[in-house]
Every structure is written in C-alpha cells, then in structure tokens.
Design an enzyme around this catalytic site. Sequence first.
Site, PDB file in Angstrom:
ATOM      1  N   GLY A  95       0.819  -1.216   0.000  1.00 39.15           N
ATOM      2  CA  GLY A  95       0.000   0.000   0.000  1.00 39.15           C
ATOM      3  C   GLY A  95       0.845   1.254   0.000  1.00 39.15           C
ATOM      4  O   GLY A  95       0.656   2.150   0.824  1.00 39.15           O
TER       5      GLY A  95
ATOM      6  N   ARG B 124       0.459   5.811  -2.147  1.00 38.31           N
ATOM      7  CA  ARG B 124       0.111   7.131  -1.592  1.00 38.31           C
ATOM      8  C   ARG B 124       0.122   7.065  -0.066  1.00 38.31           C
ATOM      9  O   ARG B 124       0.349   5.993   0.512  1.00 38.31           O
ATOM     10  CB  ARG B 124      -1.241   7.617  -2.118  1.00 38.31           C
ATOM     11  CG  ARG B 124      -2.367   6.642  -1.859  1.00 38.31           C
ATOM     12  CD  ARG B 124      -3.586   6.918  -2.760  1.00 38.31           C
ATOM     13  NE  ARG B 124      -4.513   5.807  -2.708  1.00 38.31           N
ATOM     14  CZ  ARG B 124      -5.539   5.704  -1.883  1.00 38.31           C
ATOM     15  NH1 ARG B 124      -5.792   6.681  -1.050  1.00 38.31           N
ATOM     16  NH2 ARG B 124      -6.335   4.654  -1.885  1.00 38.31           N
TER      17      ARG B 124
ATOM     18  N   TYR C 175     -12.417  -2.368  11.996  1.00 36.52           N
ATOM     19  CA  TYR C 175     -11.067  -1.815  11.801  1.00 36.52           C
ATOM     20  C   TYR C 175     -10.228  -1.998  13.060  1.00 36.52           C
ATOM     21  O   TYR C 175      -9.100  -2.510  13.014  1.00 36.52           O
ATOM     22  CB  TYR C 175     -11.186  -0.326  11.451  1.00 36.52           C
ATOM     23  CG  TYR C 175      -9.867   0.391  11.267  1.00 36.52           C
ATOM     24  CD1 TYR C 175      -9.130   0.229  10.096  1.00 36.52           C
ATOM     25  CD2 TYR C 175      -9.371   1.234  12.258  1.00 36.52           C
ATOM     26  CE1 TYR C 175      -7.921   0.891   9.919  1.00 36.52           C
ATOM     27  CE2 TYR C 175      -8.164   1.904  12.085  1.00 36.52           C
ATOM     28  CZ  TYR C 175      -7.441   1.729  10.915  1.00 36.52           C
ATOM     29  OH  TYR C 175      -6.242   2.382  10.748  1.00 36.52           O
TER      30      TYR C 175
ATOM     31  N   THR D 216      -9.104  -5.539  13.668  1.00 35.54           N
ATOM     32  CA  THR D 216      -7.957  -5.974  12.837  1.00 35.54           C
ATOM     33  C   THR D 216      -6.662  -5.374  13.364  1.00 35.54           C
ATOM     34  O   THR D 216      -5.613  -6.013  13.346  1.00 35.54           O
ATOM     35  CB  THR D 216      -8.119  -5.571  11.351  1.00 35.54           C
ATOM     36  OG1 THR D 216      -8.116  -4.137  11.224  1.00 35.54           O
ATOM     37  CG2 THR D 216      -9.383  -6.135  10.741  1.00 35.54           C
TER      38      THR D 216
ATOM     39  N   ILE E 142      -3.386  10.684  11.077  1.00 32.89           N
ATOM     40  CA  ILE E 142      -2.372  11.144  10.126  1.00 32.89           C
ATOM     41  C   ILE E 142      -3.080  11.709   8.890  1.00 32.89           C
ATOM     42  O   ILE E 142      -4.056  11.115   8.398  1.00 32.89           O
ATOM     43  CB  ILE E 142      -1.437   9.968   9.722  1.00 32.89           C
ATOM     44  CG1 ILE E 142      -0.903   9.233  10.972  1.00 32.89           C
ATOM     45  CG2 ILE E 142      -0.289  10.474   8.836  1.00 32.89           C
ATOM     46  CD1 ILE E 142      -0.119  10.073  11.957  1.00 32.89           C
TER      47      ILE E 142
END
Length: 250
Positions: free
Chosen positions: A17, A20, A160, A163, A193
């Site tokens: 990933g 970007r 989320y 995980t 971020i």
Amino acid sequence: MQTSSPSAARGAALITGSSRGIGAAIAKALAAEGYSVCINYIEQKEKAYRLVEELRESGATAIACQADVADPAAVEAMVSHAREELGRITLLVNNAGIAEQIQFQDITPEKWNRMFSVNLGGCFNTIHCVLPSMLSAHDGCIINISSIWGSHGASCEVAYSSTKHAIIGLTRSLAAELAPSGIRVNCVAPGVIDTDMVQVLGKDTLDMLAQEIPLRRLGRPEEIADTVVHLSKATYTTGQVFGVDGGFII
Ligand code: NAP
C-alpha cells in the site's frame, strides 16, 4: 551503477500500500536510506508509477507491483517479481489497509471479512512469502502498521479496530517465535495522520480532532516513515509497538 549503489548494501524493501499516504512516505524514506523498494498498489497505478519515476530520478532503485494483499496468489506473484528484480527482501513493511466508519449493526459479513482479509490477512500473506528467505539468511526485519485503535476501542470502527488489535497480537507472537532466527518484528501505531484515509471525516471533525491531540495537530505521513526507518536500524528491538500519535494516547 546499481551494483555500487547503497541499495545493494541494504537489500530490498517491500512496502504494501505504498502508492500514496503513509506507505508512499515510507517508501521514499527507505529509498533515501539506500533500500531498493517495491511499491505495491491495488488500484492507483498512475500514482504508483509516478512515485517509482520520482525515486528513480533521485538515484534509487524502485519498481511498482499491483497486488491485492488479501489475495495469497497475487502476493506470491508480487514477492517473486520483487525478488527477481531487486534481490532478497530484507525488510517488509505491512502498511496496506482499509478503514470504514460504520455502526456495528450495519457491518455485513462481507464487509467484516474484507476488513480482516486486507488488514490482517494481508500481513499473513506477505510474511508467509518473504519468511523462507529471511529464515535461510537468519536475518530480516518486519514492520507492521497498526493504529492507536489497535490498543484502544473506537466507536463505529469495530471491524477496523479489531484488525488493528490483531496486528499487535501478530507482531508480539511472531517476534517471540522469530527472534531466535535473527528476524525482528515490530509495529507502529499511528494516531490521526493527514492522508486520504481520514478525509472522509471532513474538515470540521479533523479540526476538532486536532484540538484534542496534545500536540494540537494531525500527524504527517513522513513522521510515521521516520519511525519505520528507526525500527529498520534498531537491531536490539523486537516485539514492540511504537505509538506515533502526537500524545493522543499517553
Ligand atoms: P490511504 O491513504 O487510504 O492509502 C492506502 C494505501 O493502501 C494505498 O496505497 C492503497 O492502494 C493501498 N491499499 C488499499 N487496499 C489494498 C489492498 N487490498 N492491497 C494492496 N494495497 C491496498 O491510507 P493511509 O492513511 O496511508 O494508511 C496506511 C496504513 O496506516 C493503513 O494500514 C492504516 O490503517 C494505517 N493507519 C492510518 C492512520 C491515518 O490516520 N491515516 C492512522 C492509523 C493507522 P491504492 O492507492 O492503489 O488504492
């Protein structure tokens, strides 16, 4: 000449990933450290190749590779391609991830499974592929990107957060298992971020969040990359989770 470049000394880094956001910043920082880098993406081919171009112009060795990290066969093909082009992968950064703000009762089994397949399954798939050569070399470094929501609960981000908790468990257990084989496994837990991932929250919410962060601002992708670079060199550190969150969790 490639053979006398620092890349040859550092070996190859695969950053999932990395077309970007945080992954791209990590790839740039590792290339500047002398790694040859494999940029992974799923959809944003143009961004990935633009980054490869930028890195090559700066004198680094870089390739791009499309693969859905949730797909074991695609990851295997990516790792073999990276190995053929760049040599042995000495550093793996599991950064690819997806997030969704959703109430628990609205999470379908498909959404739940996809979140786990990408965020956690992606780590499993890449580690499985790079591990044999790390074990043979008795050397390797794995850095997993979790989140502040990997150690604290997050309303409307149950899948989320689950995980990201699991990634911390994976990091600690694998670090214990692989330390005698000379392989270090660590984790970075970013706060909020400033990347595409958080734009869904909207400017007002982000401004509000910034005011709740002790350092009074969102983090920059480069600030996560700095910690990854540190961990790549921290030869006596394994099984640790490094928060980079402006003091959000103290
Ligand atoms: P981002 O801006 O949304 O970028 C996501 C990256 O992951 C892109 O390069 C995307 O590729 C890639 N990707 C998504 N699904 C993939 C898949 N199935 N296979 C391969 N690549 C895939 O995200 P980010 O903010 O940089 O986040 C990077 C990591 O940091 C994630 O693990 C995230 O959970 C974690 N994190 C972020 C924050 C934050 O506030 N931003 C906070 C804590 C933790 P394409 O460009 O091709 O779509």
